[in-house]
Design a protein around this motif. Sequence first.
Motif, PDB file in Angstrom:
ATOM      1  N   PHE A  55       0.841  -1.196   0.000  1.00 31.23           N
ATOM      2  CA  PHE A  55       0.000   0.000   0.000  1.00 31.23           C
ATOM      3  C   PHE A  55       0.877   1.248   0.000  1.00 31.23           C
ATOM      4  N   SER A  56       0.565   2.158  -0.908  1.00 32.92           N
ATOM      5  CA  SER A  56       1.392   3.343  -1.107  1.00 32.92           C
ATOM      6  C   SER A  56       0.511   4.609  -1.117  1.00 32.92           C
ATOM      7  N   PHE A  57       0.712   5.483  -0.159  1.00 31.51           N
ATOM      8  CA  PHE A  57       1.807   5.519   0.797  1.00 31.51           C
ATOM      9  C   PHE A  57       1.285   5.943   2.155  1.00 31.51           C
ATOM     10  N   CYS A  58       2.046   5.566   3.187  1.00 32.84           N
ATOM     11  CA  CYS A  58       1.908   6.147   4.516  1.00 32.84           C
ATOM     12  C   CYS A  58       3.004   7.201   4.696  1.00 32.84           C
ATOM     13  N   HIS A  59       2.861   8.047   5.723  1.00 31.41           N
ATOM     14  CA  HIS A  59       3.818   9.139   5.918  1.00 31.41           C
ATOM     15  C   HIS A  59       4.163   9.293   7.393  1.00 31.41           C
ATOM     16  N   GLY A  97       7.706   7.497  -0.602  1.00 26.96           N
ATOM     17  CA  GLY A  97       7.460   7.734  -2.009  1.00 26.96           C
ATOM     18  C   GLY A  97       8.116   9.028  -2.456  1.00 26.96           C
ATOM     19  N   TRP A  98       8.063   9.271  -3.744  1.00 31.37           N
ATOM     20  CA  TRP A  98       8.648  10.499  -4.294  1.00 31.37           C
ATOM     21  C   TRP A  98       7.905  11.706  -3.725  1.00 31.37           C
ATOM     22  N   ASP A 134       7.566  -1.435   3.998  1.00 32.45           N
ATOM     23  CA  ASP A 134       8.445  -1.143   2.872  1.00 32.45           C
ATOM     24  C   ASP A 134       8.905   0.302   3.018  1.00 32.45           C
ATOM     25  N   LEU A 135      10.211   0.513   3.031  1.00 30.51           N
ATOM     26  CA  LEU A 135      10.776   1.855   3.195  1.00 30.51           C
ATOM     27  C   LEU A 135      11.068   2.451   1.826  1.00 30.51           C
ATOM     28  N   GLY A 144      17.216  13.828  -3.755  1.00 29.44           N
ATOM     29  CA  GLY A 144      16.015  13.202  -4.281  1.00 29.44           C
ATOM     30  C   GLY A 144      15.016  14.266  -4.678  1.00 29.44           C
ATOM     31  N   PHE A 145      13.855  14.273  -4.008  1.00 32.11           N
ATOM     32  CA  PHE A 145      12.846  15.274  -4.309  1.00 32.11           C
ATOM     33  C   PHE A 145      13.409  16.669  -4.061  1.00 32.11           C
TER      34      PHE A 145
END
Length: 369
Positions: A55-59, A97-98, A134-135, A144-145
Amino acid sequence: MRNTLTIVVLVLALISSNVVLGQVKPGFSVIAYYSGKRLTEVDSIPAEKLTHIIFSFCHLIGPRLHVSNALDTAVIQRLVSLKSKNPNLKVLLSLGGWGGCATCSDVFSTRKNRKLFSRSVNELTTFLQTDGIDLDWEYPGIAGFPGHKFQLADKHNFTQLVRQLRKTLGKEHVISFAAGGFNQYINEAVEWKKVMKKVDMVNLMTYDLVGGYSVTTGHHTALYSSPQQPESIDNAVSRLFQLKIPRQKIIIGAAFYGRVWEAVPDTNSGLYQPGRFKTGVDFKNVATQYSADSGFIYHWDETVMAPYLYNPSQSLFVTYDDKHSIALKLKYAMEKGLGGIMFWELSNDQYEDGLLDVINNAKLKHLKQ
């Protein structure tokens, strides 16, 4: 003799049943990232063709893992209910995630916060009856971003984070991480040997290898490298082999979406030419939005084993995975003895006769050989 014959018949029946149902063979993972928001869509997921759904995404809120809203919670619970179709299915929560890990560098820089995060993961997995984490930190130690903090210490802090997660979650929960499939990430972002001892798998994001910030076209999910494009699945896998990473822990990534460039000159059918990134496109929409009737010409690159489309009148270039390239990636993963294949993202697929079906059918074909 009669008992032996009965056992043989039962075994053959079970094998036949698994083939008919498309069951995934234990030991080779088929992993779907899923970011859909419709509960009815979850019900139609062919869970028997998957080993994992992420499942994408938690924060993060402070140092704790957080599900964003009630709808996301309901979606996760519905994903867990798919175990009624496939009891071996694992459902993971993904962090980040990005653009989704703005505070990761600061939060994971302290032992206290790593402990608090790990406890929150354990609490959520217990409450939601999920199977692990999942990291998807994009990226530790390298840029990155745009605007997100990164520092050299991230590399070691990521190792410490994984160690704390394993200590808190125990051996029964799955721990994976999404890794950049490009050279700088592999060289600079992770203490590979230390991290891989603690995780179950690494999900190589071997897509966006030519990303939205690129001013030239290329294959965003190439299987093999070319002189013009060194980044590829085979390049990333070969580098991990050199680091002695266990093959069964390496998961390659495929793309259920394409990327479109505009203002691309009609040279080499638009490949490796200057241009501007325009948009992304779900695989399920490629055939209608970028059709031959609209002037898009299909090309196959034998060097990198990937397709692309070019429209000379509109100067548009499309890089994507199709059924042929997906089948070749599955074959590559199995022949190399890798742990499996994953993809972003399940809801981008066709509802019938899609890329997941190609993965499942190709897997069954190779298992029969």
